[in-house]
Motif scaffolding. Structure first.
Motif, PDB file in Angstrom:
ATOM      1  N   LEU A  20      39.882  45.590  49.902  1.00 37.45           N
ATOM      2  CA  LEU A  20      39.279  46.852  49.230  1.00 37.45           C
ATOM      3  C   LEU A  20      40.469  47.461  48.181  1.00 37.45           C
ATOM      4  CD1 LEU A  20      37.071  48.041  52.061  1.00 37.45           C
ATOM      5  CD2 LEU A  20      36.336  46.823  49.888  1.00 37.45           C
ATOM      6  N   ALA A  21      41.656  47.280  48.891  1.00 35.04           N
ATOM      7  CA  ALA A  21      42.817  47.881  48.061  1.00 35.04           C
ATOM      8  C   ALA A  21      43.008  47.385  46.762  1.00 35.04           C
ATOM      9  CB  ALA A  21      44.107  47.648  49.106  1.00 35.04           C
ATOM     10  N   ARG A  22      42.688  46.134  46.542  1.00 39.30           N
ATOM     11  CA  ARG A  22      42.979  45.465  45.302  1.00 39.30           C
ATOM     12  C   ARG A  22      41.596  45.666  44.508  1.00 39.30           C
ATOM     13  NH1 ARG A  22      46.117  43.611  48.536  1.00 39.30           N
ATOM     14  NH2 ARG A  22      48.215  42.425  47.989  1.00 39.30           N
ATOM     15  N   GLY A  23      40.561  46.248  44.984  1.00 38.23           N
ATOM     16  CA  GLY A  23      39.376  46.485  44.168  1.00 38.23           C
ATOM     17  C   GLY A  23      38.457  45.250  44.112  1.00 38.23           C
ATOM     18  N   TRP A  24      38.671  44.069  45.054  1.00 39.66           N
ATOM     19  CA  TRP A  24      37.765  42.772  45.043  1.00 39.66           C
ATOM     20  C   TRP A  24      36.575  43.056  46.021  1.00 39.66           C
ATOM     21  CZ3 TRP A  24      42.685  39.249  46.282  1.00 39.66           C
ATOM     22  CH2 TRP A  24      43.730  39.291  45.164  1.00 39.66           C
ATOM     23  N   SER A  25      35.484  42.407  45.212  1.00 41.69           N
ATOM     24  CA  SER A  25      34.502  42.289  46.182  1.00 41.69           C
ATOM     25  C   SER A  25      34.654  40.936  47.167  1.00 41.69           C
ATOM     26  CB  SER A  25      33.249  41.800  45.288  1.00 41.69           C
ATOM     27  OG  SER A  25      33.566  40.820  44.447  1.00 41.69           O
ATOM     28  N   LEU A  26      33.808  40.651  47.840  1.00 42.99           N
ATOM     29  CA  LEU A  26      33.812  39.276  48.831  1.00 42.99           C
ATOM     30  C   LEU A  26      33.740  38.062  47.783  1.00 42.99           C
ATOM     31  CD1 LEU A  26      31.461  40.260  51.694  1.00 42.99           C
ATOM     32  CD2 LEU A  26      33.747  39.764  51.885  1.00 42.99           C
ATOM     33  N   ASP A  27      32.964  38.304  46.701  1.00 41.31           N
ATOM     34  CA  ASP A  27      32.837  37.038  45.751  1.00 41.31           C
ATOM     35  C   ASP A  27      34.160  36.746  45.030  1.00 41.31           C
ATOM     36  OD1 ASP A  27      30.254  36.599  46.006  1.00 41.31           O
ATOM     37  OD2 ASP A  27      29.583  38.067  44.621  1.00 41.31           O
ATOM     38  N   ALA A  28      35.135  37.958  44.664  1.00 39.33           N
ATOM     39  CA  ALA A  28      36.203  37.946  43.906  1.00 39.33           C
ATOM     40  C   ALA A  28      37.250  37.246  44.809  1.00 39.33           C
ATOM     41  CB  ALA A  28      36.726  39.146  43.686  1.00 39.33           C
ATOM     42  N   LEU A  29      37.381  37.765  46.397  1.00 42.24           N
ATOM     43  CA  LEU A  29      38.366  36.920  47.339  1.00 42.24           C
ATOM     44  C   LEU A  29      37.830  35.785  47.374  1.00 42.24           C
ATOM     45  CD1 LEU A  29      40.799  37.143  48.969  1.00 42.24           C
ATOM     46  CD2 LEU A  29      39.394  38.118  50.802  1.00 42.24           C
ATOM     47  N   ALA A  30      36.505  35.284  47.701  1.00 38.72           N
ATOM     48  CA  ALA A  30      36.249  34.228  48.140  1.00 38.72           C
ATOM     49  C   ALA A  30      36.439  32.972  46.845  1.00 38.72           C
ATOM     50  CB  ALA A  30      34.878  34.176  48.216  1.00 38.72           C
ATOM     51  N   ALA A  31      36.540  33.532  45.807  1.00 38.85           N
ATOM     52  CA  ALA A  31      37.068  32.434  44.308  1.00 38.85           C
ATOM     53  C   ALA A  31      38.268  32.317  44.536  1.00 38.85           C
ATOM     54  CB  ALA A  31      36.654  33.227  43.173  1.00 38.85           C
ATOM     55  N   ARG A  32      39.173  33.162  45.096  1.00 37.13           N
ATOM     56  CA  ARG A  32      40.556  33.192  45.253  1.00 37.13           C
ATOM     57  C   ARG A  32      41.124  32.242  46.266  1.00 37.13           C
ATOM     58  NH1 ARG A  32      39.984  37.895  42.333  1.00 37.13           N
ATOM     59  NH2 ARG A  32      41.500  38.508  40.886  1.00 37.13           N
ATOM     60  N   CYS A  33      40.231  32.054  47.325  1.00 41.68           N
ATOM     61  CA  CYS A  33      40.816  31.470  48.605  1.00 41.68           C
ATOM     62  C   CYS A  33      39.872  30.305  48.878  1.00 41.68           C
ATOM     63  CB  CYS A  33      41.031  32.340  49.697  1.00 41.68           C
ATOM     64  SG  CYS A  33      39.588  33.091  50.193  1.00 41.68           S
ATOM     65  N   PHE A  34      39.016  30.129  48.297  1.00 44.74           N
ATOM     66  CA  PHE A  34      37.934  28.904  48.173  1.00 44.74           C
ATOM     67  C   PHE A  34      37.442  28.689  49.433  1.00 44.74           C
ATOM     68  CE2 PHE A  34      42.091  27.711  45.558  1.00 44.74           C
ATOM     69  CZ  PHE A  34      41.508  27.483  44.233  1.00 44.74           C
ATOM     70  N   LEU A  35      36.801  30.042  49.765  1.00 44.81           N
ATOM     71  CA  LEU A  35      35.810  29.944  50.921  1.00 44.81           C
ATOM     72  C   LEU A  35      34.630  30.641  50.213  1.00 44.81           C
ATOM     73  CD1 LEU A  35      38.075  31.599  53.576  1.00 44.81           C
ATOM     74  CD2 LEU A  35      37.169  29.193  53.571  1.00 44.81           C
ATOM     75  N   SER A  36      33.512  30.439  50.747  1.00 45.21           N
ATOM     76  CA  SER A  36      32.089  31.259  50.500  1.00 45.21           C
ATOM     77  C   SER A  36      32.136  32.689  50.896  1.00 45.21           C
ATOM     78  CB  SER A  36      30.841  30.495  51.208  1.00 45.21           C
ATOM     79  OG  SER A  36      31.023  30.876  52.316  1.00 45.21           O
ATOM     80  N   PRO A  37      31.436  33.505  49.993  1.00 47.85           N
ATOM     81  CA  PRO A  37      31.675  34.914  50.446  1.00 47.85           C
ATOM     82  C   PRO A  37      31.018  35.267  51.562  1.00 47.85           C
ATOM     83  CG  PRO A  37      30.766  34.293  47.910  1.00 47.85           C
ATOM     84  CD  PRO A  37      30.791  33.133  48.763  1.00 47.85           C
ATOM     85  N   SER A  38      30.132  34.298  51.903  1.00 51.06           N
ATOM     86  CA  SER A  38      29.331  34.660  53.371  1.00 51.06           C
ATOM     87  C   SER A  38      30.346  34.275  54.515  1.00 51.06           C
ATOM     88  CB  SER A  38      27.912  33.725  53.596  1.00 51.06           C
ATOM     89  OG  SER A  38      28.360  32.305  53.602  1.00 51.06           O
ATOM     90  N   THR A  39      31.278  33.187  54.060  1.00 47.97           N
ATOM     91  CA  THR A  39      32.150  33.089  55.477  1.00 47.97           C
ATOM     92  C   THR A  39      33.103  34.155  55.544  1.00 47.97           C
ATOM     93  OG1 THR A  39      32.009  30.444  55.149  1.00 47.97           O
ATOM     94  CG2 THR A  39      33.974  31.454  56.033  1.00 47.97           C
ATOM     95  N   LEU A  40      33.480  34.509  54.301  1.00 47.02           N
ATOM     96  CA  LEU A  40      34.677  35.867  54.338  1.00 47.02           C
ATOM     97  C   LEU A  40      33.842  36.790  54.967  1.00 47.02           C
ATOM     98  CD1 LEU A  40      35.981  35.831  50.789  1.00 47.02           C
ATOM     99  CD2 LEU A  40      37.438  35.665  53.114  1.00 47.02           C
TER     100      LEU A  40
END
Length: 194
Positions: A20-40
């Motif tokens: 949240l501090a980076r202003g990222w959605s679950l989708d944005a972080l998921a794309a960066r760490c190669f996990l699904s948004p639902s897993t995150l």
């Protein structure tokens, strides 16, 4: 087991807080760490167990280390109680813990006219200080610069330099990188007479 559950909850809050501090959605972080948004989402909410093979890419994507992500939450003493270290004409109070702030040292110094004059020093890095009281005489190469209370100075330490009191005692707050710490706080003659 309770301590593990508490640490697990802290890790989840850290992941969510950093995202949240980076202003990222679950989708944005998921794309960066190669996990699904639902897993995150399930990791952040506690509906999925956190696995080490997930934490490493999450930490990397968030720009932190695994150590920082899982570091203990035990109450540590946050108050630093500096002991004065005295040399001729200078008293130093270390205001940071060893190894803190990515290798920088924060110190308060009181310098009087009794400080032994010496050849200006040169070492790799940069130095910064602000004057709390008095006036600093900064010898920087061939220049002599007076730095007044409320002013700060920052300079390359590859330029020969020496800090002294001008017309009375001076107090400064200074930040040294690793090389400055070694040169000014642990250099020859500096740690002598206490």
């Amino acid at each position: 087991m309770t301590q593990e559950v508490a640490l697990d909850a802290v890790i989840r809050r850290r992941i969510r807080g950093l995202r949240l501090a980076r202003g990222w959605s679950l989708d944005a972080l998921a794309a960066r760490c190669f996990l699904s948004p639902s897993t995150l989402s399930r990791i952040e909410t506690g509906h999925r167990r956190i696995a080490l093979d997930q934490l490493v890419p999450i930490a990397r994507a968030l720009g932190t280390t695994l150590d920082q992500l899982v570091e203990s939450t035990e109450d540590e003493d946050v108050v630093i109680r500096p002991e004065p270290e005295k040399t001729r004409g200078m008293t130093t109070w270390l205001l940071s813990r060893e190894g803190a702030l990515n290798g920088v040292t924060v110190a308060k110094m009181r310098i009087t006219k009794e400080r032994a004059a010496r050849e200006p020093s040169v070492h790799p890095g940069r130095e910064w200080f602000t004057v709390l009281s008095g006036t600093v005489r900064l010898q920087l190469g061939e220049r002599t610069i007076l730095v007044e209370p409320g002013q700060a100075a920052e300079f390359s330490t590859m330029v020969p330099h020496f800090i002294a009191a001008h017309n009375g005692p001076v107090e400064i707050l200074t930040i040294f990188d690793h090389d400055g710490d070694r040169a000014h706080l642990h250099g020859p003659g500096e740690a002598a007479a206490k």
